[in-house]
Design an enzyme around this catalytic site. Structure first.
Site, PDB file in Angstrom:
ATOM      1  N   VAL A  97       0.849  -1.144   0.138  1.00 18.82           N
ATOM      2  CA  VAL A  97       0.136  -0.064  -0.003  1.00 18.82           C
ATOM      3  C   VAL A  97       0.939   1.250  -0.026  1.00 18.82           C
ATOM      4  O   VAL A  97       0.571   2.302  -0.678  1.00 18.82           O
ATOM      5  CB  VAL A  97      -1.130   0.082   1.237  1.00 18.82           C
ATOM      6  CG1 VAL A  97      -1.886   1.259   1.176  1.00 18.82           C
ATOM      7  CG2 VAL A  97      -1.619  -1.322   1.402  1.00 18.82           C
ATOM      8  N   ALA A  98       2.009   1.177   0.898  1.00 17.43           N
ATOM      9  CA  ALA A  98       2.779   2.462   1.004  1.00 17.43           C
ATOM     10  C   ALA A  98       4.252   2.160   1.528  1.00 17.43           C
ATOM     11  O   ALA A  98       4.164   1.166   2.250  1.00 17.43           O
ATOM     12  CB  ALA A  98       1.954   3.580   1.586  1.00 17.43           C
ATOM     13  N   ASP A 214       0.033  14.522  15.161  1.00 16.79           N
ATOM     14  CA  ASP A 214       0.396  14.206  13.799  1.00 16.79           C
ATOM     15  C   ASP A 214      -0.806  14.098  13.241  1.00 16.79           C
ATOM     16  O   ASP A 214      -0.682  13.369  12.161  1.00 16.79           O
ATOM     17  CB  ASP A 214       1.377  13.043  13.743  1.00 16.79           C
ATOM     18  CG  ASP A 214       2.194  12.964  12.353  1.00 16.79           C
ATOM     19  OD1 ASP A 214       2.379  14.242  11.900  1.00 16.79           O
ATOM     20  OD2 ASP A 214       2.873  12.175  12.007  1.00 16.79           O
TER      21      ASP A 214
END
Ligand SMILES: Nc1ncnc2c1ncn2[C@@H]1O[C@H](COP(=O)(O)OP(=O)(O)OP(=O)(O)O)[C@@H](O)[C@H]1O
Length: 396
Positions: A97-98, A214
């Site tokens: 995915v990443a 974050d």
């Protein structure tokens, strides 16, 4: 899983997908076989780090007679069990995915449950090199504590000799960043739902004494109905009401001025980040351009006027100004303030009701299938030695 406690993150994730022939990881109590992964890993580069075994010692420093654990593993216990707690299980890697900041996020099929999950694979050596072990444990402890419809909840997590594995439900619509890059601006009705969902989540976390630190587009996933899931608690911290903290961390363009200046700061910093995120989604632009370090960023933020384009409704424009207020104590930061805000007229801040709101815009935009990353990009620097008992099949 995030960056170091003091690390400042910037940049965007790779969000495209790819399809590789199904690969299998066999998980059992005694050993973890990584046949498919090993093919990829062998094809790529293998990390050279070897385990060092240490004798465990008692608090008095005396050697014990227990069987020694490899040093890496003993450092990560007890937060990460040595095998998957559910027992015999087979995972098939469907794609990647990443590229996370520490390691890849894989799309895997649990063959037993016939369910797709996201699996984060984190090299222990990286965690130790970046001195983020404490933060990693804090992340897992926080993720085990939270349960909310708009939070990406943690599934199983376990460890091999060289990696940590963190599994969670797979969000097929990717993240807000990829939605934003393909649409640039999001209409106010959709934005209202997104904002209300994130406000309920942040209020929930703050009530639990957790600050996320974050909040950004890349860390907000979209489920198959277009609703949000806040993820990546890599910088999150337990912080009670009234407590202050000082660590400069987050992603530069989303960091509140009090964070950039080294604190003291508290939960109000998350509301600033939400302000930046809503500004970007509604105008298509960040309110302040990125700078190369936090000092430069602080200067820019201090000088910026945060003017909102006149095309936005007055309600939204006020909301953005009240979130992007440089004085933390004057910033919008309590649920009751949002509930009575004119931008949210008619909106119930109830997660279950919000989940029922249709999010047409996302459904329309996400029709096009997301493509995975090429395997070679992901596995180049990766090994598959999940335990000492890995079987390496001969590459064909
Ligand atoms: N459960 C999931 N379902 C679908 N995609 C996911 C999932 N978890 C993460 N991703 C994708 O992987 C990306 C990186 O994940 P994550 O932010 O958790 O890793 P990270 O190592 O902390 O990365 P970074 O430090 O760059 O934020 C996300 O931006 C998202 O696109």
């Amino acid at each position: 899983m995030g960056a170091a406690n003091s690390e400042i993150k910037s940049g965007s994730p790779l969000t495209s997908n790819f399809l590789v022939p199904p690969l299998k990881i066999h998980l059992s109590r005694d050993c973890l076989l990584a046949s498919g992964l090993s093919r990829l890993w062998i094809a790529g580069r293998t990390l050279k780090e070897k385990f060092q075994t240490t004798q465990p010692f008692s608090s008095e420093g005396e050697k014990t007679t227990e069987r020694p654990l490899p040093q890496y593993i003993s450092l990560f216990l007890p937060e990460f069990p040595l095998w998957q707690p559910v027992g015999q299980q087979e995972l098939k890697i469907l794609g990647c995915v990443a590229k996370g900041s520490l390691g890849p996020v894989l799309k895997v099929l649990d063959c037993t449950e016939q369910k797709i999950f996201a699996l984060k694979v984190l090299p222990k050596v990286e965690i130790l090199r970046r001195n983020t072990l404490k933060q990693c444990k804090e992340e897992v402890s926080i993720q085990r504590q939270v349960k909310h419809p708009f939070i990406q909840c943690l599934g199983n997590s376990w460890q091999g000799q060289q990696h940590l594995f963190i599994m969670c439900s797979y969000c097929s619509f990717g993240d807000l960043y990829s939605l934003w890059t393909s649409s640039k601006r999001i209409d106010e009705d959709t934005l209202r739902i997104f904002a209300a969902e994130l406000i309920t989540v942040l209020a929930y976390l703050h009530d639990l004494g957790i600050v996320h630190r974050d909040v950004k587009m890349e860390n907000i996933l979209l489920d198959e109905r277009g609703h949000l899931k806040l993820s990546d608690f890599g910088l999150a911290k337990h912080l009670s009401f009234g407590e202050r903290t000082y660590t400069i961390c987050g992603t530069l363009q989303y960091m509140a001025p009090e964070v950039l200046s080294g604190g003291p700061y508290s939960h109000a910093a998350d509301w600033w980040s939400l302000g930046v995120l809503l500004f970007v989604l509604s105008t298509g632009e960040f309110p302040v351009s990125p700078e190369k370090d936090h000092m430069g960023m602080l200067e820019s933020v201090n000088q910026a006027t945060y003017d909102v384009p006149t095309c936005l409704s007055q309600g939204l424009s006020h909301l953005l100004k009240e979130l992007l207020c440089k004085v933390p104590k004057q910033r919008l930061r309590y649920l009751h303030q949002f509930k009575s805000h004119r931008f949210f007229r008619g909106i119930a801040f109830d997660p279950l009701l919000l989940q029922k709101c249709p999010v047409e815009f996302v459904m329309m935009m996400r029709k096009a299938e997301i493509t995975d990353l090429p395997a070679s990009d992901i596995f180049e620097d990766f090994d598959c030695e999940l335990t000492g008992n890995v079987h390496f099949p001969c590459p064909a």
